[in-house]
Design an enzyme around this catalytic site. Structure first.
Site, PDB file in Angstrom:
ATOM      1  N   GLN A 261       0.826  -1.206   0.000  1.00 47.42           N
ATOM      2  CA  GLN A 261       0.000   0.000   0.000  1.00 47.42           C
ATOM      3  C   GLN A 261       0.860   1.256   0.000  1.00 47.42           C
ATOM      4  OE1 GLN A 261      -2.243  -0.656   3.588  1.00 47.42           O
ATOM      5  NE2 GLN A 261      -0.413  -0.920   4.800  1.00 47.42           N
ATOM      6  N   HIS A 291     -11.262   4.239  18.508  1.00 45.50           N
ATOM      7  CA  HIS A 291     -10.527   3.147  19.146  1.00 45.50           C
ATOM      8  C   HIS A 291     -11.089   2.787  20.520  1.00 45.50           C
ATOM      9  CE1 HIS A 291      -7.520   4.301  16.013  1.00 45.50           C
ATOM     10  NE2 HIS A 291      -7.468   2.996  15.921  1.00 45.50           N
ATOM     11  N   ASP A 315      -1.092   0.485  13.386  1.00 44.59           N
ATOM     12  CA  ASP A 315      -0.736   1.793  13.957  1.00 44.59           C
ATOM     13  C   ASP A 315      -0.600   1.753  15.468  1.00 44.59           C
ATOM     14  OD1 ASP A 315      -3.413   1.721  14.865  1.00 44.59           O
ATOM     15  OD2 ASP A 315      -4.105   2.838  13.126  1.00 44.59           O
ATOM     16  N   ASP A 387      -9.493  -5.294  13.209  1.00 45.60           N
ATOM     17  CA  ASP A 387      -9.445  -3.883  12.799  1.00 45.60           C
ATOM     18  C   ASP A 387      -8.830  -3.759  11.407  1.00 45.60           C
ATOM     19  OD1 ASP A 387      -9.717  -1.152  12.937  1.00 45.60           O
ATOM     20  OD2 ASP A 387      -7.875  -0.839  14.076  1.00 45.60           O
TER      21      ASP A 387
END
Length: 525
Positions: A261, A291, A315, A387
């Site tokens: 990506q 989150h 992340d 996620d």
């Protein structure tokens, strides 16, 4: 005894000439260049317009149609074959090589939401390059036949040319995602292969110099094209920086292209944003809402989670929330892209956002495909946080299928909870309830809920388990958004988000990908 004279049939086979080898090698280069332009156009259309299935399908279809048209037009070229081949190579190199840069610039100059002019430019360039590439192979075959007719029957000629053509395509199809784009980026990859096309033209100029009538003009054309592409290559980084700064609106402070990506981080007065392939993943001003809503209903609902699995979320934000529970003994983070975990564990600005969660001694990071990892491991977890990015293509869509959720179920403890981020129940209503139906199809009970995140709008999540979920009465201290009093509002779905009939998403049909792109596509019209 006298030896018998040698038979005439023992004569040595004709030697392969340098010109013949050069032409066959040029077929390899031509095929490689043509496929690069096709892949670059498809990738750019997907990055800049979204709807990856539609963009790749229409770009590839248009390109193949244009190649067929070029092949048909080649029959009208019957004089000065080498000179015409040389000109076509220079045009392919110039137009194809500059195409990614031109499309980036065009998209950045257009007002936000005005995609029609960009589409005209995209498909105009795709058709132009396709026609030129379609002219190349027939001309090479005719040049080979004219100069080496004593060596080749028609079937041998076609076999030789197509062999090198397919080998070139194979080499680039492997190198494009694994080497070229990660190392050079799309703009410089296009320019590099444009230079290769120009090199084929120079090669042809040298090999067939004796039969070219205007060698100097051809040499000047080669020099001008190589100079233009070389200058563009030197300024490619500045162009990419300018285009991305305009596209994202804020100053781009970090840009990386991995094998999977394009990763862009911007910083401005309002905060820090992360984009993957042009799609917003979080904004620092409100990511805590997302989150906290993702993690705490499952973690607090369990009450005593010791072993937690996070799938995606490289992340480190979800891990940050998980680590707010002192009883957690180990967190396993499975993230496909090592670039993500490296950036968010090394760059100070990003480490501050996840509060150094990726350096926790409780954390184990595994950089691999989540589907494959679940299939090859037998660990059981109290909470599983899923996620992943939205199902914008089939590679991501497989992570929302019954096959994947069966694997999740097998790794979930008897009293455990899984939670899945599930797009917007307002904008992509049927997509949201498709995920619920998919989880239920593997025997899991679901508890859907939603939260408002200003950067995204209304966003949804689904808890899945084998025991009923009960709203916890306590949460960890220091949360900025979520409170026990908020549970009823999160679980309430007004009529415009209420459940609609939906079939499970399976590997065999991937209905979710089509539904998702249909629903979100209406937003971008």
């Amino acid at each position: 005894m006298n030896s018998l004279p040698s038979e005439a049939t023992d004569a040595a086979a004709p030697r392969v000439s340098a010109a013949e080898v050069a032409l066959l090698a040029s077929v390899f280069v031509i095929a490689a260049c043509g496929l690069v332009y096709e892949l670059a156009a498809g990738a750019l259309a997907s990055y800049l317009l979204g709807d990856s299935i539609l963009q790749f399908s229409t770009v590839i279809g248009s390109y193949l149609f244009a190649m067929g048209l070029g092949s048909w037009l080649s029959r009208h070229i019957d004089r000065q074959l080498v000179a015409q081949f040389l000109r076509i190579e220079l045009l392919v190199g110039l137009v194809g090589g500059l195409m990614p840069a031109a499309l980036f610039a065009a998209h950045s100059l257009l007002p936000v939401g005005h995609t029609l002019p960009f589409k005209f430019a995209l498909y105009g360039l795709v058709l132009a390059v396709g026609v030129l590439v379609g002219l190349e192979i027939p001309l090479v075959m005719r040049i080979l036949k004219r100069h080496f007719h004593e060596r080749y029957a028609l079937r041998e000629l076609v076999s030789q040319v197509l062999t090198f053509d397919y080998l070139g395509a194979l080499a680039v199809s492997v190198a494009f995602p694994l080497l070229l784009v990660p190392q050079l980026g799309l703009v410089r990859t296009g320019l590099f292969f444009g230079l290769l096309n120009a090199a084929v033209a120079v090669w042809a100029l040298w090999l067939f110099r004796a039969e070219l009538r205007t060698r100097r003009s051809h040499a000047l054309a080669c020099a001008l094209v190589i100079g233009a592409l070389g200058a563009a290559m030197a300024g490619a980084e500045h162009l990419t920086t300018w285009a991305e700064d305009r596209f994202y609106g804020d100053r781009v402070v970090l840009r990386e292209t991995s094998a999977y990506q394009r990763i862009v981080v911007t910083a401005g007065p309002a905060g820090v944003r992360l984009f993957l392939n042009g799609n917003l993943q979080f904004h620092s001003r409100d990511e805590y809402r997302y989150h906290e809503a993702l993690v705490h209903p499952a973690m607090a609902g369990h009450g005593a989670a010791k072993h937690v699995l996070v799938l995606g979320g490289g992340d480190g934000m979800a891990v940050r929330e998980v680590l707010k529970y002192p009883g957690v003994e180990q967190v396993t983070l499975v993230e496909l892209d090592p670039h993500m975990t490296q950036l968010f564990s090394q760059v100070p600005m990003l480490r501050a956002l996840n509060q150094d969660s990726l350096h926790s001694p409780k954390l184990r990071i595994v950089n691999t495909d989540a589907f494959g990892w679940l299939q090859t491991h037998d660990e059981v977890f109290d909470v599983i946080v899923v996620d992943f990015p939205d199902p914008t293509n089939f590679a991501l869509g497989k992570l929302y299928t019954t096959s994947f959720y069966q694997q999740v179920d097998q790794h979930l403890s008897a009293g455990g909870y899984a939670v899945v981020q599930t797009t917007s129940p307002l904008i992509a209503r049927k997509s949201f309830w498709t995920v619920a139906a998919t989880l239920e199809a593997v025997g899991l009970a679901t508890t859907p809920y939603h939260v408002h995140v200003p950067s995204f709008g209304e966003w949804g999540f689904i808890l899945a388990s084998h025991r009923p979920w009960r709203a916890p009465s306590a949460l960890p201290p220091g949360l900025r958004f979520l409170t026990p009093a908020a549970w009823p509002a999160l679980m309430d779905f007004p009529p415009d988000m209420a459940r609609v009939p939906a079939e499970p998403n399976r590997l065999s049909n991937q209905v979710l990908v089509h539904t998702f792109e249909s629903e979100w596509g209406k937003v971008h019209e």
